[in-house]
Write a protein that holds these residues in place. Structure first.
Motif, PDB file in Angstrom:
ATOM      1  N   GLY A  68       0.822  -1.208   0.000  1.00 22.78           N
ATOM      2  CA  GLY A  68       0.000   0.000   0.000  1.00 22.78           C
ATOM      3  C   GLY A  68       0.850   1.248   0.000  1.00 22.78           C
ATOM      4  O   GLY A  68       2.063   1.198  -0.265  1.00 22.78           O
ATOM      5  N   GLU A  69       0.211   2.363   0.292  1.00 15.89           N
ATOM      6  CA  GLU A  69       0.886   3.665   0.292  1.00 15.89           C
ATOM      7  C   GLU A  69       0.579   4.406   1.585  1.00 15.89           C
ATOM      8  O   GLU A  69      -0.492   4.213   2.159  1.00 15.89           O
ATOM      9  CB  GLU A  69       0.347   4.543  -0.848  1.00 15.89           C
ATOM     10  N   ARG A 250      -3.702  14.261   8.411  1.00 19.14           N
ATOM     11  CA  ARG A 250      -4.972  13.540   8.295  1.00 19.14           C
ATOM     12  C   ARG A 250      -4.690  12.236   7.548  1.00 19.14           C
ATOM     13  O   ARG A 250      -3.577  11.994   7.109  1.00 19.14           O
ATOM     14  CB  ARG A 250      -6.018  14.353   7.512  1.00 19.14           C
ATOM     15  N   ARG A 251      -5.757  11.452   7.365  1.00 21.86           N
ATOM     16  CA  ARG A 251      -5.579  10.180   6.654  1.00 21.86           C
ATOM     17  C   ARG A 251      -5.653  10.433   5.139  1.00 21.86           C
ATOM     18  O   ARG A 251      -6.693  10.266   4.515  1.00 21.86           O
ATOM     19  CB  ARG A 251      -6.674   9.209   7.100  1.00 21.86           C
ATOM     20  N   LYS A 253      -5.355   9.285   2.071  1.00 23.17           N
ATOM     21  CA  LYS A 253      -5.241   7.949   1.489  1.00 23.17           C
ATOM     22  C   LYS A 253      -4.909   8.006  -0.006  1.00 23.17           C
ATOM     23  O   LYS A 253      -3.998   7.350  -0.462  1.00 23.17           O
ATOM     24  CB  LYS A 253      -6.565   7.209   1.708  1.00 23.17           C
ATOM     25  N   CYS A 254      -5.652   8.795  -0.768  1.00 22.38           N
ATOM     26  CA  CYS A 254      -5.391   8.834  -2.218  1.00 22.38           C
ATOM     27  C   CYS A 254      -4.431   9.962  -2.572  1.00 22.38           C
ATOM     28  O   CYS A 254      -3.730   9.879  -3.569  1.00 22.38           O
ATOM     29  CB  CYS A 254      -6.687   8.952  -3.021  1.00 22.38           C
ATOM     30  N   VAL A 256      -4.975  12.788  -3.825  1.00 19.75           N
ATOM     31  CA  VAL A 256      -5.343  13.590  -4.987  1.00 19.75           C
ATOM     32  C   VAL A 256      -6.754  14.170  -4.887  1.00 19.75           C
ATOM     33  O   VAL A 256      -7.376  14.527  -5.884  1.00 19.75           O
ATOM     34  CB  VAL A 256      -5.201  12.770  -6.300  1.00 19.75           C
ATOM     35  N   GLY A 257      -7.276  14.257  -3.658  1.00 19.66           N
ATOM     36  CA  GLY A 257      -8.554  14.940  -3.455  1.00 19.66           C
ATOM     37  C   GLY A 257      -9.773  14.161  -3.889  1.00 19.66           C
ATOM     38  O   GLY A 257     -10.777  14.761  -4.287  1.00 19.66           O
ATOM     39  N   LYS A 258      -9.726  12.854  -3.813  1.00 21.01           N
ATOM     40  CA  LYS A 258     -10.880  12.055  -4.243  1.00 21.01           C
ATOM     41  C   LYS A 258     -11.458  11.174  -3.132  1.00 21.01           C
ATOM     42  O   LYS A 258     -12.674  11.111  -2.975  1.00 21.01           O
ATOM     43  CB  LYS A 258     -10.490  11.134  -5.419  1.00 21.01           C
ATOM     44  N   CYS A 259     -10.620  10.473  -2.397  1.00 19.41           N
ATOM     45  CA  CYS A 259     -11.111   9.362  -1.560  1.00 19.41           C
ATOM     46  C   CYS A 259     -11.897   9.822  -0.335  1.00 19.41           C
ATOM     47  O   CYS A 259     -12.661   9.049   0.229  1.00 19.41           O
ATOM     48  CB  CYS A 259      -9.974   8.449  -1.146  1.00 19.41           C
ATOM     49  N   GLY A 260     -11.699  11.070   0.086  1.00 17.66           N
ATOM     50  CA  GLY A 260     -12.541  11.628   1.138  1.00 17.66           C
ATOM     51  C   GLY A 260     -12.038  11.462   2.562  1.00 17.66           C
ATOM     52  O   GLY A 260     -12.590  12.069   3.467  1.00 17.66           O
ATOM     53  N   HIS A 261     -10.994  10.661   2.785  1.00 11.40           N
ATOM     54  CA  HIS A 261     -10.601  10.363   4.163  1.00 11.40           C
ATOM     55  C   HIS A 261     -10.004  11.550   4.915  1.00 11.40           C
ATOM     56  O   HIS A 261     -10.040  11.585   6.131  1.00 11.40           O
ATOM     57  CB  HIS A 261      -9.608   9.200   4.186  1.00 11.40           C
TER      58      HIS A 261
END
Lengths: 288, 346
Positions: A68-69, A250-251, A253-254, A256-261
């Motif tokens: 993962g990343e 923060r978390r 996760k992506c 690039v401003g998409k995943c919402g976490h």
């Protein structure tokens, strides 16, 4: 989980797509340094030998396929050669896998991502950097930058707080900063030990060690609980809210401003930040 | 834009020819012991198509942003992207779901274009069908009326004796060759307009106020903690409301390995901001930080997203009134119309 289905029909055939925002680049590990029991400093170079162009405060998604990343702040200045540093704290599956890597191994990076420190607003002023714990990693990028372009700034003051002397990062840097005339360095630990001769107490105790001009530009990065107490001190000193910059965690996760976490109200920390002027986020209820 | 008419007796042949030529996804019945439910699925014959459906269990976004979607595949050290769009026709989508798709298009396009979504979206032809039956929790007639459906290629409306087919784009026009269409007459076009207007009067639920007034009062209620605590007191944090929502697009990313332990992939799956771990991070040494730890905070976040935060980007609320969340919520506390209506004016 090989039975996963998707719109590509689960076919093994995959094609590269230009501008695929999830496609990482390979980076080679030039050097690894174990800095504490939990953290390692990696010096990296992109495998295609191209230069990583970034600004202090920007983040990278760093990972390994199959693991993962994780989002990490770039920990070196873009003014320093064609390598870049990251610091990995072993906390989970990805970070533990990364910390098993050695010099000569490769890892994958995506970025630089997000908005870094606003250098144009910092230049020409007094600069105070307040770093708590692992918050020294992204701010080290700005510290190196400021030292490399010292004449562009007025006074340069650095506060660094660690939980205890064993948790201090970048020991060689700390040693240099203690001696340097280019930075007014103040450090503290929450809990001392018999070998510790310095200040003991939370990071706000360092405010009594020096005088801060109200026009000073301030950068803060540290554990979430630190922000409120530090800002309270800065308000007492009369530092304007638009001159206080917070580097938030923060978390992401992506990235690039998409995943919402990583959302704070309507902001995405990964693309709108991670560095925010306090004046921009003071009304965001979930920010600090 | 052009209006066409197909007789009822020619309609099945049109759909059959379309299915022979293309991958066609449409609403089909999925029966259970209790009741008939509907899903968007690949059609194998015109008899499967159920344009009289009320609402589908999952919205049609799953065709472009499926519950699980590979982002990358790897084989040893080789890592490659995984975008391989399939041309398909989404046939029989209700207008509220098209509004939601258009919002999702905007959000996946802004800042960093997400080709993993957009490539699939661009390869699709979307045909709206008029709503013939209204679902029990719908309130699409009273939310975001200023946001018009966009991005569809054709709009099919059932009228007396057949269907009016409004081709909106060249892609919508291209489907005409599969059926015996004639030019629609003015009375047929007027009949279609009337049918779409009439059905909107049948929504069982109604959201009061305007998009702007609702955004204002929801935003202003952020700090009224007792309100959100009350709304969320029966919340199971299960994320069902997110899972069935046509405008939700948050996701998690996980890696996996094939059994050879040398190849595998990186896959995104739908995620839910109502679940407890959504905003949690690990700080090391067993320490954690959860930026939305309380149920009430997570419940509030969803309503801020639906009614306020995205309005500027989307031109209206990020809710289209499909009523899926209300129906999916075990505790029946997710209904946006009920919640927003009960928030006092700012």
């Amino acid at each position: 989980m090989p039975t996963t289905t998707c719109t590509c029909g689960g076919k093994a055939v995959a094609k590269d797509v230009k501008d695929n925002i999830f496609l990482p680049k390979e980076a080679k590990i030039i050097r690894v340094e174990k800095t504490t029991e939990m953290e390692r400093i990696f010096t990296l170079r992109l495998a295609d030998e191209s230069q990583m162009k970034f600004e202090p405060g920007q983040i990278l998604e760093v990972g390994l396929m199959g693991y993962g990343e994780i989002p990490l702040g770039l920990a070196s200045s873009p003014t320093r050669t064609n390598t870049f540093d990251i610091v990995v704290r072993s906390v989970g599956r990805v970070s533990q896998a990364l910390n098993r890597l050695a010099q000569g191994d490769s890892l994958l990076v995506r970025g630089p991502l997000g908005k870094g420190f606003p250098l144009e607003n910092l230049r020409g002023h007094d600069l105070l950097i307040i770093a708590g714990g692992i918050g020294l990693c992204p701010t080290r990028s700005l510290i190196q930058y400021t030292l490399d372009r010292r004449k562009e700034f007025q006074r340069f003051i650095l506060f660094y707080g660690a939980r205890d002397p064993q948790q201090q990062l970048f020991l060689a840097d700390l040693s240099d900063w203690r001696k340097s005339k280019d930075v007014e360095y103040h450090e503290t630990v929450d809990r001392g030990d018999p070998s510790w001769k310095g200040n003991v107490g939370v990071i706000t105790t360092l405010f009594s060690k020096t005088k801060i001009d109200p026009g000073t530009r301030v950068v803060i990065c540290g554990p979430p609980i630190m922000f409120k107490f530090v800002i309270r001190e800065l308000e007492k000193l009369g530092v304007a809210r638009q001159n206080i910059y917070l580097d938030l965690e923060r978390r992401m996760k992506c990235g690039v401003g998409k995943c919402g976490h990583c959302q704070i109200n309507d902001k995405y920390v990964c693309t709108d930040g991670p560095v925010f002027p306090f004046s921009e986020i003071e009304k965001l209820e979930e920010a600090i | 834009m052009s209006f066409h008419f197909i007789k009822e007796q020619d309609f099945a042949a049109f759909v059959a020819d379309l299915i022979r030529a293309k991958t066609v996804i449409g609403p089909v019945a999925k029966t259970s012991r209790q009741q008939e439910k509907f899903v968007f699925a690949k059609l194998s014959g015109p008899e499967e198509l159920r344009l009289d459906y009320d609402v589908t269990i999952l919205p049609p976004k799953k065709e472009f942003f499926p519950p699980k979607q590979h982002l990358l595949l790897f084989d040893g050290a080789r890592v490659s992207g995984c975008v391989e769009p399939v041309e398909k026709v989404l046939f029989g989508v209700h207008f509220y779901d098209v509004k939601a798709l258009d919002m999702t298009d905007t959000l996946f396009r802004e800042k960093n274009e997400d080709r993993n979504y957009l490539a699939h979206r661009e390869a699709a032809t979307i045909v709206i069908s008029s709503i013939q039956k209204v679902s029990p929790r719908a309130f699409w007639a009273s939310i975001g009326s200023e946001v018009k459906p966009r991005g569809h290629d054709a709009w099919l409306t059932k009228v007396a004796g057949g269907h009016v087919y409004e081709a909106v784009t060249a892609k919508g026009e291209a489907l005409l060759k599969h059926g015996r269409f004639a030019q629609a007459s003015q009375p047929q076009i007027a009949g279609a307009r009337q049918a779409n207007e009439e059905i909107s009067k049948q929504c069982p639920e109604q959201l009061k106020g305007t998009s702007a007034s609702n955004a204002k009062k929801v935003r202003a209620a952020f700090g009224v903690e007792e309100l959100w605590t009350k709304f969320a007191q029966d919340c199971f944090s299960c994320g069902s409301c997110n899972t069935v929502c046509p405008t939700c697009y948050c996701f998690d990313v996980q890696d996996w390995w094939h059994i050879d332990q040398d190849s595998g992939g990186r896959t995104r799956t739908w995620d839910s901001c109502l679940t407890e771990d959504f905003a949690k991070i690990s700080l090391g040494a067993g320490a954690q930080e959860n930026f939305r730890e309380e149920r009430a905070e997570r419940f509030r976040h969803r309503f801020m997203r639906k009614a306020a935060y995205l309005n500027e980007k989307l031109g209206g609320p990020a809710c289209v009134g499909c009523g899926r969340c209300s129906a999916a919520c075990t505790a029946d506390i997710a209904d946006p119309a009920t919640v927003i209506n009960s928030i006092p004016e700012a």
